[in-house]
Every structure is written in C-alpha cells, then in structure tokens.
Write a protein that holds these residues in place. Sequence first.
Motif, PDB file in Angstrom:
ATOM      1  N   GLU A  32      -7.707   4.249   3.927  1.00 20.30           N
ATOM      2  CA  GLU A  32      -9.403   3.229   3.652  1.00 20.30           C
ATOM      3  C   GLU A  32      -9.237   1.741   2.773  1.00 20.30           C
ATOM      4  O   GLU A  32      -9.906   1.285   2.914  1.00 20.30           O
ATOM      5  CB  GLU A  32      -9.748   4.711   3.287  1.00 20.30           C
ATOM      6  N   THR A  68       0.725  -1.553  -0.088  1.00 17.11           N
ATOM      7  CA  THR A  68      -0.050   0.202  -0.204  1.00 17.11           C
ATOM      8  C   THR A  68       0.831   1.065  -0.346  1.00 17.11           C
ATOM      9  O   THR A  68       1.880   1.670   0.822  1.00 17.11           O
ATOM     10  CB  THR A  68      -0.973  -0.081   1.953  1.00 17.11           C
ATOM     11  N   ARG A  87      -3.918   9.290   4.840  1.00 16.66           N
ATOM     12  CA  ARG A  87      -5.188   8.269   5.159  1.00 16.66           C
ATOM     13  C   ARG A  87      -6.083   7.455   4.030  1.00 16.66           C
ATOM     14  O   ARG A  87      -6.959   6.580   3.675  1.00 16.66           O
ATOM     15  CB  ARG A  87      -5.582   9.456   6.496  1.00 16.66           C
ATOM     16  N   GLY A  88      -5.974   8.546   2.849  1.00 19.50           N
ATOM     17  CA  GLY A  88      -7.786   7.885   1.920  1.00 19.50           C
ATOM     18  C   GLY A  88      -6.668   7.237   1.141  1.00 19.50           C
ATOM     19  O   GLY A  88      -7.237   6.185   0.518  1.00 19.50           O
ATOM     20  N   ASN A 123      -8.325  -2.709  13.764  1.00 16.44           N
ATOM     21  CA  ASN A 123      -8.126  -1.272  13.979  1.00 16.44           C
ATOM     22  C   ASN A 123      -6.783  -1.354  12.885  1.00 16.44           C
ATOM     23  O   ASN A 123      -5.594  -1.696  13.778  1.00 16.44           O
ATOM     24  CB  ASN A 123      -8.681  -1.239  15.498  1.00 16.44           C
ATOM     25  N   THR A 138      -7.172  -0.048   2.869  1.00 11.26           N
ATOM     26  CA  THR A 138      -6.654  -1.302   3.164  1.00 11.26           C
ATOM     27  C   THR A 138      -8.055  -2.289   4.450  1.00 11.26           C
ATOM     28  O   THR A 138      -8.614  -3.118   4.301  1.00 11.26           O
ATOM     29  CB  THR A 138      -5.561  -1.297   4.730  1.00 11.26           C
ATOM     30  N   LYS A 174      -9.118  -1.630   7.177  1.00 10.00           N
ATOM     31  CA  LYS A 174      -9.384  -1.812   8.208  1.00 10.00           C
ATOM     32  C   LYS A 174     -10.312  -0.608   9.182  1.00 10.00           C
ATOM     33  O   LYS A 174     -10.444   0.386   8.595  1.00 10.00           O
ATOM     34  CB  LYS A 174      -7.829  -1.676   8.642  1.00 10.00           C
ATOM     35  N   THR A 175     -10.902  -0.120  10.689  1.00  8.93           N
ATOM     36  CA  THR A 175     -11.158   0.450  11.362  1.00  8.93           C
ATOM     37  C   THR A 175      -9.841   1.604  11.428  1.00  8.93           C
ATOM     38  O   THR A 175      -8.844   1.321  11.913  1.00  8.93           O
ATOM     39  CB  THR A 175     -11.649  -0.040  12.732  1.00  8.93           C
ATOM     40  N   LEU A 176     -10.007   2.406  11.141  1.00 10.93           N
ATOM     41  CA  LEU A 176      -8.768   3.916  10.839  1.00 10.93           C
ATOM     42  C   LEU A 176      -9.290   4.407  12.226  1.00 10.93           C
ATOM     43  O   LEU A 176      -9.682   5.321  12.466  1.00 10.93           O
ATOM     44  CB  LEU A 176      -8.315   4.875   9.851  1.00 10.93           C
TER      45      LEU A 176
END
Length: 258
Positions: free
Chosen positions: A228, A197, A224-225, A213, A230, A232-234
């Motif tokens: 997202e 990633t 961060r974009g 998480n 992944t 997962k809960t960011l």
Amino acid sequence: MRIALVRGIPDSFSESLKLEVPKTPIHVGRAKEQHGRYVAELMRLVDRVIEIPADPRFPDCCFVEDTAVVAGDRAVITRPGAPSRNGEQEQVGVVLGSLGLATTAMTPPATLDGGDVLRVGNHVFVGRSSRTNEAGIEQLARVFCDYQVHAVPVDYGLHLKSMLSLVGEWNVAVARCPAGERAAHVIKDKVPDMRFTWLPDLHAANCLLIGENLIHLAGYPASRGVLEGTGKTLLGLDMGELEKADGGLTCLSIVVER
Ligand code: CIR
C-alpha cells in the motif's frame, strides 16, 4: 498503445515443471479459471491483449515471459533454460515480429528465462540462475547494447524475479530473505538511488506493475499492507494453482509498448 501477450493453460499443465511437489496436485480447471481472471484484468488495464493458443506439447507454455525480453522496439527471443521448454519461444517470436518488433533469436549455448530479467530505466538486471547462463547474458547485452546490463547471482528459488519485481519508478519490491538481500545489494551498488520495498512473504514479491496499477498475489495480507505504501492501485489475484508450478504474475504475460 500497450499490448499484453499471454498464452493459454494447456491441458497438460499438471505436468509442468515444479521445484517441489505441491501439497495437493494441480487442478487444471481451476488453473484455467485463475488464468482467465488474470487475462480479464489485463484486458481492463491495457489497450489490447493477444492470446496465443496453448500448446499441449509444452506444459509450461502459459509462462510466456520466459520466452522473450522486450525493450523499446527490440525483442530477444530466448532459449529457455529448461530443455522441456525449448520450442515454446517459436510462436512467441512470430507474434512479436508481427507487431513490428525487431526480433533476435538466441543461439546455443545461450540459455535465458525472461523471469530472470528486470529492467529499470536504462538498467537491465539479469539473474545468473539455473536457467540463465553467462552466454545468455552476453547475447542479451549485445542486442540491448545501449542499456547497462548487470548480472545478479540467483542462489535461491527459480528466477531473479521470483524474489523481486518492479512496483514503481525506481522502486523494487524484494522478499525479506538472505537471497533477496544479496540481490538488492547488487542492484543498490549499480543504482544507488534505487528504493526497496521489503516484503515479509517470499512468494509475494512477484508483482506486475501496469501504469498506476499493481497486481499482486492475494493471500499475503502482511505484504499487501506494505505494498500500500507504493501509492499504486492494488489488485489482488488468487493464482494458487499456478503458484504450485512456481508461477507468479509477471511470468504470465509480455507487455509491449507500441
Ligand atoms: C518453470 O519451471 O519453468 C515453470 N514451471 C515456471 C516458470 C515461471 N516463470 C516465471 O516466473 N517467469
């Protein structure tokens, strides 16, 4: 049971090691607040948090990751590569031993910082950096003899995990920069199925994955974009004062499964 080991920010934190002089001096009170929020998040995400008291003799002692490498029921207690940090590992070794882990202490001339170690499945990638030497990699490989241990040259930044970290099963976030690309190339060579990633911000690549998480550094919206993706809960955390001392998110804890 998932246990996270952390260590408080010492009052001497402004004397911590830094690759560059920060634009503004470290504010120790704010660093303690940021660390407090990190610990509060961990308390939500793991079964138990053990906080070792800060030791003012060691300004960098909050970066507990560098002092031990844990896999399964074994822990290697490192000899941190920076002379001013040598000694931090003793208290960490005592606590890990008390959790029932079989601990092995590194011996000279080995040096190794846990920030150089990325474990993915039965592979352990170890940055050969200004903090981790060949003897350190050899001693680690001897203890984790049932893992495939691979050295990765680190020619930029402090540690291997300053520019990459695990963000999912067989998914590594890497900072898009020449050093990150070189490290990813070594990893891909050993694990061809690894996914990457790619993050646009160098400083955003150190994320902490706990189950589903993913804690990431706040303040890097473009990265961060990408994270997202992944699934997962960011959770974004502002760690600005710790970043001044080259700290990220993995460096502030050791997560143990018992
Ligand atoms: C040091 O230079 O050792 C500390 N100021 C920062 C250590 C950060 N550790 C890590 O990312 N694992």
